[in-house]
Scaffold this motif. Sequence first.
Motif, PDB file in Angstrom:
ATOM      1  N   TYR A  98      32.906 -42.827 108.731  1.00 45.23           N
ATOM      2  CA  TYR A  98      34.315 -43.206 108.605  1.00 45.23           C
ATOM      3  C   TYR A  98      35.020 -42.142 107.786  1.00 45.23           C
ATOM      4  CZ  TYR A  98      38.368 -46.313 108.030  1.00 45.23           C
ATOM      5  OH  TYR A  98      39.618 -46.873 108.067  1.00 45.23           O
ATOM      6  N   PHE A  99      35.959 -41.415 108.428  1.00 40.20           N
ATOM      7  CA  PHE A  99      36.745 -40.394 107.751  1.00 40.20           C
ATOM      8  C   PHE A  99      38.083 -40.977 107.310  1.00 40.20           C
ATOM      9  CE2 PHE A  99      34.444 -37.317 110.739  1.00 40.20           C
ATOM     10  CZ  PHE A  99      33.569 -36.883 109.765  1.00 40.20           C
ATOM     11  N   ASN A 100      38.592 -40.455 106.200  1.00 37.66           N
ATOM     12  CA  ASN A 100      39.894 -40.875 105.683  1.00 37.66           C
ATOM     13  C   ASN A 100      40.837 -39.690 105.599  1.00 37.66           C
ATOM     14  OD1 ASN A 100      40.106 -43.793 104.899  1.00 37.66           O
ATOM     15  ND2 ASN A 100      38.170 -43.297 103.884  1.00 37.66           N
ATOM     16  N   ASP A 101      42.054 -39.873 106.094  1.00 37.53           N
ATOM     17  CA  ASP A 101      43.062 -38.815 106.067  1.00 37.53           C
ATOM     18  C   ASP A 101      43.844 -38.772 104.757  1.00 37.53           C
ATOM     19  OD1 ASP A 101      42.330 -38.092 108.592  1.00 37.53           O
ATOM     20  OD2 ASP A 101      44.099 -38.926 109.592  1.00 37.53           O
ATOM     21  N   ALA A 102      43.746 -39.814 103.943  1.00 41.86           N
ATOM     22  CA  ALA A 102      44.546 -39.884 102.707  1.00 41.86           C
ATOM     23  C   ALA A 102      43.668 -40.439 101.587  1.00 41.86           C
ATOM     24  CB  ALA A 102      45.766 -40.773 102.918  1.00 41.86           C
ATOM     25  N   ASP A 110      45.077 -32.425  98.769  1.00 42.94           N
ATOM     26  CA  ASP A 110      43.926 -31.583  98.451  1.00 42.94           C
ATOM     27  C   ASP A 110      43.105 -31.279  99.698  1.00 42.94           C
ATOM     28  OD1 ASP A 110      44.151 -31.474  95.532  1.00 42.94           O
ATOM     29  OD2 ASP A 110      43.615 -33.593  95.565  1.00 42.94           O
ATOM     30  N   ALA A 111      42.520 -30.094  99.745  1.00 45.18           N
ATOM     31  CA  ALA A 111      41.563 -29.766 100.796  1.00 45.18           C
ATOM     32  C   ALA A 111      40.239 -30.419 100.440  1.00 45.18           C
ATOM     33  CB  ALA A 111      41.404 -28.258 100.942  1.00 45.18           C
ATOM     34  N   VAL A 112      40.078 -31.666 100.875  1.00 45.84           N
ATOM     35  CA  VAL A 112      38.829 -32.395 100.668  1.00 45.84           C
ATOM     36  C   VAL A 112      37.985 -32.235 101.924  1.00 45.84           C
ATOM     37  CG1 VAL A 112      39.828 -34.581 101.492  1.00 45.84           C
ATOM     38  CG2 VAL A 112      37.806 -34.613 100.003  1.00 45.84           C
ATOM     39  N   ILE A 113      36.674 -32.080 101.746  1.00 45.52           N
ATOM     40  CA  ILE A 113      35.762 -31.853 102.877  1.00 45.52           C
ATOM     41  C   ILE A 113      34.802 -33.033 102.949  1.00 45.52           C
ATOM     42  CG2 ILE A 113      33.967 -30.371 103.818  1.00 45.52           C
ATOM     43  CD1 ILE A 113      36.490 -28.874 101.458  1.00 45.52           C
ATOM     44  N   GLN A 114      34.787 -33.732 104.087  1.00 41.81           N
ATOM     45  CA  GLN A 114      33.944 -34.904 104.325  1.00 41.81           C
ATOM     46  C   GLN A 114      32.934 -34.520 105.393  1.00 41.81           C
ATOM     47  OE1 GLN A 114      36.902 -37.866 105.392  1.00 41.81           O
ATOM     48  NE2 GLN A 114      37.780 -37.880 103.348  1.00 41.81           N
ATOM     49  N   THR A 115      31.622 -34.771 105.148  1.00 44.02           N
ATOM     50  CA  THR A 115      30.613 -34.059 105.929  1.00 44.02           C
ATOM     51  C   THR A 115      29.429 -34.899 106.393  1.00 44.02           C
ATOM     52  OG1 THR A 115      29.135 -33.440 104.124  1.00 44.02           O
ATOM     53  CG2 THR A 115      31.095 -32.075 104.416  1.00 44.02           C
ATOM     54  N   PHE A 116      28.739 -34.343 107.401  1.00 44.54           N
ATOM     55  CA  PHE A 116      27.388 -34.718 107.838  1.00 44.54           C
ATOM     56  C   PHE A 116      26.732 -33.419 108.275  1.00 44.54           C
ATOM     57  CE2 PHE A 116      24.979 -36.132 111.839  1.00 44.54           C
ATOM     58  CZ  PHE A 116      23.793 -36.374 111.152  1.00 44.54           C
ATOM     59  N   TYR A 117      25.563 -33.082 107.705  1.00 41.84           N
ATOM     60  CA  TYR A 117      24.993 -31.768 108.001  1.00 41.84           C
ATOM     61  C   TYR A 117      23.514 -31.708 107.649  1.00 41.84           C
ATOM     62  CZ  TYR A 117      25.472 -30.801 102.938  1.00 41.84           C
ATOM     63  OH  TYR A 117      25.389 -30.851 101.564  1.00 41.84           O
ATOM     64  N   ALA A 118      22.878 -30.590 108.056  1.00 44.74           N
ATOM     65  CA  ALA A 118      21.489 -30.286 107.698  1.00 44.74           C
ATOM     66  C   ALA A 118      21.456 -28.893 107.102  1.00 44.74           C
ATOM     67  CB  ALA A 118      20.583 -30.367 108.924  1.00 44.74           C
ATOM     68  N   ILE A 119      20.565 -28.687 106.093  1.00 40.86           N
ATOM     69  CA  ILE A 119      20.603 -27.420 105.352  1.00 40.86           C
ATOM     70  C   ILE A 119      19.237 -27.136 104.740  1.00 40.86           C
ATOM     71  CG2 ILE A 119      21.307 -28.475 103.179  1.00 40.86           C
ATOM     72  CD1 ILE A 119      23.168 -26.081 102.728  1.00 40.86           C
ATOM     73  N   GLY A 159      39.216 -43.125 110.605  1.00 35.46           N
ATOM     74  CA  GLY A 159      38.454 -44.261 111.103  1.00 35.46           C
ATOM     75  C   GLY A 159      37.027 -43.878 111.443  1.00 35.46           C
ATOM     76  N   TRP A 160      36.378 -44.728 112.245  1.00 37.97           N
ATOM     77  CA  TRP A 160      34.967 -44.536 112.584  1.00 37.97           C
ATOM     78  C   TRP A 160      34.799 -43.501 113.688  1.00 37.97           C
ATOM     79  CZ3 TRP A 160      31.268 -45.777 109.519  1.00 37.97           C
ATOM     80  CH2 TRP A 160      31.367 -46.891 108.686  1.00 37.97           C
ATOM     81  N   ASN A 161      33.788 -42.639 113.522  1.00 36.14           N
ATOM     82  CA  ASN A 161      33.476 -41.592 114.491  1.00 36.14           C
ATOM     83  C   ASN A 161      31.965 -41.444 114.613  1.00 36.14           C
ATOM     84  OD1 ASN A 161      36.265 -40.073 114.921  1.00 36.14           O
ATOM     85  ND2 ASN A 161      36.078 -40.590 112.754  1.00 36.14           N
TER      86      ASN A 161
END
Length: 311
Positions: free
Chosen positions: A123-127, A135-144, A203-205
Motif C-alpha cells: 500500500y503506497f501513500n501519496d501524502a 518531501d521526496a520519500v521513497i517507498q520500496t520493495f527490493y532485493a539486495i 492504495g494497494w498494488n
Amino acid sequence: MLTNKILIKTQVSLLVAGTLGICANAPAANAKTPQVMFDDFSYRKFEDAQENGWQIREEVGHPGIKNATWWKEGITFHPDPLNQSNTVMRITSKTDGTAENTRHTQICHNRKYKEGTYAARVYFNDAPQYGPDGDAVIQTFYAISPLKAPMDKNYSEMDFEYLPNGGWGTERLALFATSWETFQLTPWTKVNAYDYHIESLQGWNTLVLQVADNTLKYYVNGHLFAKHGADVYPEVPMSINFNQWFDPNKLVQSTHMRQYYQDVDWVYFAKDQVIEPTTVVQAVEQLRKQKVAQRDTVPDWKPKQPDYCSL
C-alpha cells in the motif's frame, strides 16, 4: 493502463510462463514442489516476525538523510483499514528535515534469494499522515546484496521504488524499477538500468519481479512496465527488503514534523520458477485458504550467508 514510461535499457529474452510455480512446458511427471517463502504478516509484534527470519535495520548510513536513525519502532502490525479481519505490516518514517529528528525504516529477510519470482502486495501513500507534503520519500520493495567494495562487480540489487512527490529527475510522482550492476558512493558512480512509470499508485498494488534467463521483468498490477537484461542480472544471493526513507536533495523547507507510512499485506518468493502475476495472486489466495500464515521452504544459500540488513 501503464503509460508515460521512459525506457532506459532493454534486452529481450525468452521466459517460460508458469502455473502455480511449475513451468508450463515441463512434463507433469517431472514437476517439483516449488521452494517458496510466503509471509502474510499476521503478527502482533516484531519479535514474532523475527522468529521467521525478519530483522530490522539499525545501522546508520546510506541511503537517505546523512546520520539519520534507522528506526526499529517504525515496524508495526495493524488491522488492514479496508479489511479489519486482515493484518498488515506497517512501515513508518518521519522527518523535520534534520538528521537528529529523521527516522528511516527498513526490514529485511535472510540473504538467500537470487533467481525466481518475487512478489508483494504493498500500500503506497501519496501524502503524509500529518505535516507538510512535498518531501521526496521513497517507498520500496527490493532485493539486495552487500557492496563489498566500490564498483564491486559481484553486487546484486533489484528495486521497486515509489516516489509520490517525485525526485531523481522527475517532478511528478513515479514508480521506478531499477536493476544494478554496481556503484560507488564517492564520487557517485552507478551502473544500472531503470524505467519509470508516471501515475499515482495511491492504495494497494501487487508488485511482481521475474528473474530468469538473464532477464528481469517488473510488473505492477499485472502490467509489464520494465525489462532489463544480462548486463544488470544478479550474480550473488540477496536479502528481501522493504524500506522507506527520505532523499535529502528534495526536502520541504519546513521544521514541522511530517510522517509517512506504507503497508505490506504479504510477500512471496518462488525459487527458480517463473510465475505470471495472476498465478502469483492465485497461489497466495490458496495459501490463505489453507490458513497458512507463513511458509519458508527456500533453503539457505550454500555456503550460508550472514544476515544482512543495511545499505
